[in-house]
Enzyme design. Structure first.
Site, short mmCIF file in Angstrom:
data_model
loop_
_atom_site.label_atom_id
_atom_site.label_comp_id
_atom_site.label_asym_id
_atom_site.label_seq_id
_atom_site.Cartn_x
_atom_site.Cartn_y
_atom_site.Cartn_z
CE LYS A 34 -30.03 7.44 36.07
NZ LYS A 34 -28.71 7.36 36.56
CE LYS B 203 -26.75 13.42 33.36
NZ LYS B 203 -25.83 13.55 34.48
CE LYS C 36 -26.40 11.82 42.45
NZ LYS C 36 -25.66 12.29 41.27
P1 ATP Z 1 -27.86 12.23 37.69
O1 ATP Z 1 -29.32 12.31 37.95
O2 ATP Z 1 -27.12 13.49 38.04
O3 ATP Z 1 -27.53 11.66 36.36
P2 ATP Z 1 -27.77 9.82 39.14
O4 ATP Z 1 -28.79 9.89 40.21
O5 ATP Z 1 -28.08 9.04 37.94
O6 ATP Z 1 -27.30 11.27 38.74
P3 ATP Z 1 -25.03 9.13 39.35
O7 ATP Z 1 -24.13 9.99 40.15
O8 ATP Z 1 -24.98 9.23 37.87
O9 ATP Z 1 -26.50 9.28 39.84
O10 ATP Z 1 -24.82 7.63 39.75
C1 ATP Z 1 -24.11 7.14 40.83
C2 ATP Z 1 -24.22 5.65 40.86
O11 ATP Z 1 -25.53 5.30 41.22
C3 ATP Z 1 -23.96 5.01 39.52
O12 ATP Z 1 -23.21 3.83 39.70
C4 ATP Z 1 -25.31 4.71 38.98
O13 ATP Z 1 -25.33 3.63 38.12
C5 ATP Z 1 -26.09 4.43 40.25
N1 ATP Z 1 -27.47 4.80 40.10
C6 ATP Z 1 -27.96 6.03 39.89
N2 ATP Z 1 -29.29 6.01 39.81
C7 ATP Z 1 -29.65 4.73 39.96
C8 ATP Z 1 -30.90 4.05 39.96
N3 ATP Z 1 -32.03 4.69 39.82
N4 ATP Z 1 -30.92 2.72 40.16
C9 ATP Z 1 -29.78 2.08 40.34
N5 ATP Z 1 -28.57 2.63 40.34
C10 ATP Z 1 -28.49 3.94 40.15
#
Ligand code: ATP
Ligand code: LTN
Length: 336
Positions: A202, A120, A205
């Site tokens: 991964k 990040k 969002k």
């Molecule tokens: P950001 O992009 O802001 O880092 P994010 O999409 O990674 O956000 P988080 O809020 O960090 O989402 O994650 C919420 C939950 O969803 C966490 O438990 C994370 O492990 C899971 N998660 C997020 N993205 C994925 C993914 N691509 N596959 C599986 N699990 C995910």
């Protein structure tokens, strides 16, 4: 004499999700679907981790909307606020307060090696703030206040959970038993959904390319379009192979949504091209998400009802958090 019924205490589960954007299919398959499934078996506490979201700059009006929206989405997914504790992190001040106690028991070096911080800070070089650096300590506070046995998280959060365990163990060793050491709970299938545009990353969002992710609340047309455009590999067969990460990601998604195994999927699409498969994945995902979107549209309309639910949620959470926090304060030597 009446027979005594022994009710074994349910194990406790805690997890949080950041309201930092539209929740994606990755969030759903990697985390939220699991939350829904866990609520019968466990005593669950779920929170919208709004304080975490500002480690990256957020536009205030958008953040407010996202907090409401994330809370409403948890309910739309089927998480029952009566059976569980469902609240907004910033409504319970003990998270930030415990975070300070824990910060003073966490080493700089431990934080510096967190991969999410490295990622990040590279992504936002103009805003490498101290909160982004110490974010795992706040996450540890979120967890430890509620003494959960299990913390369901996607694979990307495992490192942060490890640190929470290390901090808790160290604190207990120095000051005496306060915290429960939580175990990770990582689902076997669909644990890691990759970007539709770059399967090496991964699905996230906060990805600027909206074609890289599918939001839980996307329309059917958008979902199908995004799957049609998904990056796939050179070999035009629907087969799960490490060297073919694009198609393998789609197979993982299809498997997580339908419950079919990889072998069953490969068989179903034998002799068929990527086009057919992408359409099938798109349609199946859209059909799975449609009823959630419908419920969400209903829930988000009634702000009063929503407010009542998150206020009650915060009260339930605070009752538990307060006890742990004051126990920790006392052990450290503060005058209460
Ligand atoms: P950001 O992009 O802001 O880092 P994010 O999409 O990674 O956000 P988080 O809020 O960090 O989402 O994650 C919420 C939950 O969803 C966490 O438990 C994370 O492990 C899971 N998660 C997020 N993205 C994925 C993914 N691509 N596959 C599986 N699990 C995910
Ligand atoms: N850091 C997590 C969200 C999060 C969390 C938590 C998850 C904040 N506090 C406590 C589990 C337990 C994320 O970005 N996914």
């Amino acid at each position: 004499m009446s027979e005594q019924i022994i009710q074994p205490n349910k194990k406790k589960v805690l997890s949080c999700i950041q309201p930092s954007g539209m929740l994606t299919l990755g969030n759903y398959l990697g985390a939220l679907k699991n939350w829904v499934a866990m609520q019968d078996e466990f005593d669950c506490t779920f929170a919208v981790a709004d304080l975490h979201a500002i480690t990256v700059r957020q536009e205030p009006a958008a953040l407010r909307q996202q907090i409401y929206s994330t809370y409403a989405l948890l309910l739309a997914l089927g998480i029952d606020p009566e059976k569980n504790t469902v609240f907004i992190q910033s409504h319970v001040p003990f998270h930030t307060q415990l975070s300070w106690l824990l910060s003073c028991n966490t080493q700089f070096g431990e934080m510096a090696r967190m991969t999410q911080f490295k990622d990040k800070s590279q992504k936002h070089p103009e805003n490498v703030n101290v909160g982004l650096f110490s974010y795992p300590v706040l996450m540890a506070a979120d967890i430890l206040l509620y003494k959960p046995d299990f913390v369901p998280v996607g694979a990307d959060q495992k490192q942060h959970l490890e640190i929470a365990r290390d901090i808790a163990t160290r604190f207990n060793n120095i000051y005496g038993d306060v915290f429960t050491i939580p175990e990770p709970y990582i689902p076997k299938t669909g644990a890691r959904v990759m970007s539709l545009q770059d399967p090496a990353k991964k699905m996230s969002k906060s990805d600027e390319n909206a074609n890289a992710w599918v939001a839980i609340l996307d329309s059917k047309d958008d979902i199908i379009r995004k799957f049609k455009r998904a990056v796939t590999d050179s070999e035009a067969a629907v087969r799960f192979r490490e060297e073919q990460p694009g198609i393998s990601n789609l197979i993982t998604i299809y498997s997580a949504v339908t419950g079919k195994t990889t072998e069953e999927i490969e068989k179903e699409f034998e002799g068929k091209g990527y086009g057919d498969f992408k359409l099938a994945v798109g349609e199946t995902v859209a059909d799975t998400l449609a009823p959630i979107k419908q419920r969400y549209d209903e829930i988000i309309k009634d702000k009063k009802a929503l407010e009542q639910l998150y206020t009650e949620g915060a009260m339930k959470a605070e009752y538990v958090a307060k006890k742990t926090y004051f126990k920790a304060m006392k052990k450290v030597g503060f005058v209460l």
